[in-house]
Write a protein that holds these residues in place. Structure first.
Motif, PDB file in Angstrom:
ATOM      1  N   VAL A  82       0.835  -1.208   0.000  1.00 58.23           N
ATOM      2  CA  VAL A  82       0.000   0.000   0.000  1.00 58.23           C
ATOM      3  C   VAL A  82       0.868   1.255   0.000  1.00 58.23           C
ATOM      4  O   VAL A  82       0.539   2.247  -0.646  1.00 58.23           O
ATOM      5  N   GLY A 157      -1.291   9.340  11.678  1.00 56.11           N
ATOM      6  CA  GLY A 157      -1.802   8.774  10.422  1.00 56.11           C
ATOM      7  C   GLY A 157      -3.024   7.910  10.660  1.00 56.11           C
ATOM      8  O   GLY A 157      -2.944   6.683  10.703  1.00 56.11           O
ATOM      9  N   GLY A 162      -4.461   2.913  10.382  1.00 55.61           N
ATOM     10  CA  GLY A 162      -4.564   3.645  11.646  1.00 55.61           C
ATOM     11  C   GLY A 162      -5.922   3.426  12.303  1.00 55.61           C
ATOM     12  O   GLY A 162      -6.013   3.243  13.531  1.00 55.61           O
ATOM     13  N   GLY A 180      -2.900  14.170  11.965  1.00 59.37           N
ATOM     14  CA  GLY A 180      -2.712  14.061  10.516  1.00 59.37           C
ATOM     15  C   GLY A 180      -2.653  15.488  10.010  1.00 59.37           C
ATOM     16  O   GLY A 180      -2.577  16.431  10.800  1.00 59.37           O
ATOM     17  N   VAL A 208       1.918   5.424  11.675  1.00 53.03           N
ATOM     18  CA  VAL A 208       1.324   4.655  10.571  1.00 53.03           C
ATOM     19  C   VAL A 208       0.892   5.575   9.423  1.00 53.03           C
ATOM     20  O   VAL A 208      -0.115   5.372   8.765  1.00 53.03           O
ATOM     21  N   PRO A 210       2.222   7.616   5.714  1.00 49.57           N
ATOM     22  CA  PRO A 210       3.099   7.238   4.597  1.00 49.57           C
ATOM     23  C   PRO A 210       4.516   7.780   4.724  1.00 49.57           C
ATOM     24  O   PRO A 210       4.736   8.820   5.358  1.00 49.57           O
ATOM     25  N   ARG A 238       7.091   3.477   7.855  1.00 46.27           N
ATOM     26  CA  ARG A 238       8.369   3.402   7.141  1.00 46.27           C
ATOM     27  C   ARG A 238       9.446   3.927   8.080  1.00 46.27           C
ATOM     28  O   ARG A 238       9.208   4.882   8.840  1.00 46.27           O
ATOM     29  N   VAL A 263       9.904  -1.496  10.920  1.00 45.46           N
ATOM     30  CA  VAL A 263      10.523  -0.851   9.753  1.00 45.46           C
ATOM     31  C   VAL A 263      11.727  -0.021  10.192  1.00 45.46           C
ATOM     32  O   VAL A 263      11.755   0.470  11.321  1.00 45.46           O
ATOM     33  N   HIS A 285      10.180  -6.237   9.058  1.00 41.48           N
ATOM     34  CA  HIS A 285       9.161  -5.726   8.137  1.00 41.48           C
ATOM     35  C   HIS A 285       8.150  -6.830   7.747  1.00 41.48           C
ATOM     36  O   HIS A 285       8.058  -7.224   6.588  1.00 41.48           O
ATOM     37  N   SER A 288       2.492  -7.094   7.011  1.00 39.10           N
ATOM     38  CA  SER A 288       1.437  -7.731   6.204  1.00 39.10           C
ATOM     39  C   SER A 288       1.776  -9.181   5.872  1.00 39.10           C
ATOM     40  O   SER A 288       1.063  -9.821   5.091  1.00 39.10           O
TER      41      SER A 288
END
Ligand code: NAP
Ligand code: 8YV
Length: 327
Positions: A82, A157, A162, A180, A208, A210, A238, A263, A285, A288
């Protein structure tokens, strides 16, 4: 089912795919695995004039303007994941190239991982397990740990993932607030207009949002200081969002309580100083990385490409490359 003909459509896969996307692509398109070529540079020069699609392997594949410029017939970049901070989606949008990602199919999985990481960090579960395996329980009980009870989680986020994390936090009896770029209509959580303000008010910071230029190192020294000595940082976004040097210092000096990280700034290299601290839980990482979720992500990559070659447009284009195209 009748076999479908292979379309006149060449797809470049620049780096090894960690999702099972290749069979789906090869069923209907010509796939070129660049990383298997003896001389990838020469292979790219040879293939470039006919490449119409790129299958990008999530955060592992850098698809920048320099690469896209070399592919004059490029129509679509279908990414496995994503987050797409590894792709220059703005440049793609400006040059009529579609970028797709895999939103929605991984939210609950990543939220599970984030919450598991949070509990593991607060209650020191990996440390306790190591203690047992080392036979130290025979000598004395594992020391008492901090607790999740009574904490306030600040989510940096409040997007798809989130929100899935927020639902879990509420079910666990935690107070939830968020930051945000703007408040969200209908969100049942208190909004903080600044990250620093939110960090001061909470003792769990859940990252969380981008990656990319606009969020680089936003979790900096000041934010970590504001989180304070009882604060727990969890990052499933990230590595680039967190100033890793400042975080290591905060963990070493215990100016924060602990961190749970999925991450890192330069994956898969994790700094030795981070490996050495006992108040961090570190994962490779895997947010997912369950079989069913990775399959769902792979299926969505392939479905985007099929929809494209069938002339039906992309299924999940990113906002920088909207469909139908803006006129
Ligand atoms: P999403 O639905 O787009 O949500 C992102 C959220 O971040 C939005 O609420 C957005 O709110 C906020 N945001 C965007 N830019 C921001 C900025 N500059 N400052 C502060 N907040 C900002 O994305 P998602 O699907 O939840 O995924 C989030 C990220 O998680 C991905 O981009 C990816 O990097 C990461 N991820 C990691 C894993 C893993 O395996 N660890 C797996 C999946 C995803 P506003 O627009 O209101 O600012
Ligand atoms: C992917 C991720 O596993 O979706 C994302 O943004 O970080 C992970 O789900 C990864 O991008 C695959 O390379």
């Amino acid at each position: 089912m009748m076999d479908q003909a292979i379309a006149d459509f060449d797809v470049l896969m620049p780096v090894l795919g960690i999702g099972d996307v290749a069979p789906g692509i090869e069923a209907r398109m010509r796939l070129h695995r660049l990383w298997l070529e003896k001389d990838p540079e020469a292979a790219l020069a040879r293939l470039a004039p006919r490449i119409r699609g790129v299958a990008a392997t999530g955060h592992l594949a850098v698809v920048d303007a320099a690469l896209m410029r070399r592919l004059p017939k490029l129509e679509i970049v279908a990414s496995f994941g994503v987050g797409y901070d590894n792709i220059d989606a703005k440049w793609a949008g400006e040059h009529g190239i579609i970028v797709t990602n895999t939103p929605g199919v991984l939210d609950e999985e990543v939220a599970d991982t984030a919450f598991g990481l949070l509990i593991a960090t607060a209650r020191q579960l990996p440390q306790a397990e190591r203690y047992l395996r080392e036979g130290r329980w025979l000598d004395a009980p594992f020391p008492l740990t901090p607790s999740l009870r009574g904490r306030k989680m600040g989510i940096l986020g409040l997007g798809r993932i989130g929100k899935a994390i927020a639902r879990r936090a509420v079910a666990f009896g935690l107070d939830v607030v968020y930051h945000g770029r703007r408040p969200q209509e209908g969100a049942p959580y208190l909004y903080y207009p600044t990250l620093l303000g939110m960090a001061r008010a909470c003792d769990i910071l859940m990252v969380v949002a981008p990656g990319g230029d606009s969020t680089k190192n936003i979790v900096n020294r000041d934010v970590l200081e504001a989180l304070g000595p009882n604060g727990i940082l969890i990052n499933v976004a990230r590595g680039s969002l967190v100033d890793e040097e400042a975080l290591i210092e905060a963990l070493e000096k215990r100016t924060i309580l602990g961190a749970g990280l999925d991450v890192f700034a330069r994956e898969p290299d994790v700094p030795p100083r981070l490996l050495a601290v006992d108040n961090a839980v570190l994962l490779p990482h895997v947010g997912s990385a369950s079989r069913p979720t990775r399959q769902a992500m792979a299926d969505l990559v392939v479905a985007n490409l099929y929809s494209w070659i069938d002339g039906k447009g992309p299924l999940t284009p990113v906002p920088e490359t909207p469909w139908p195209r803006r006129t």
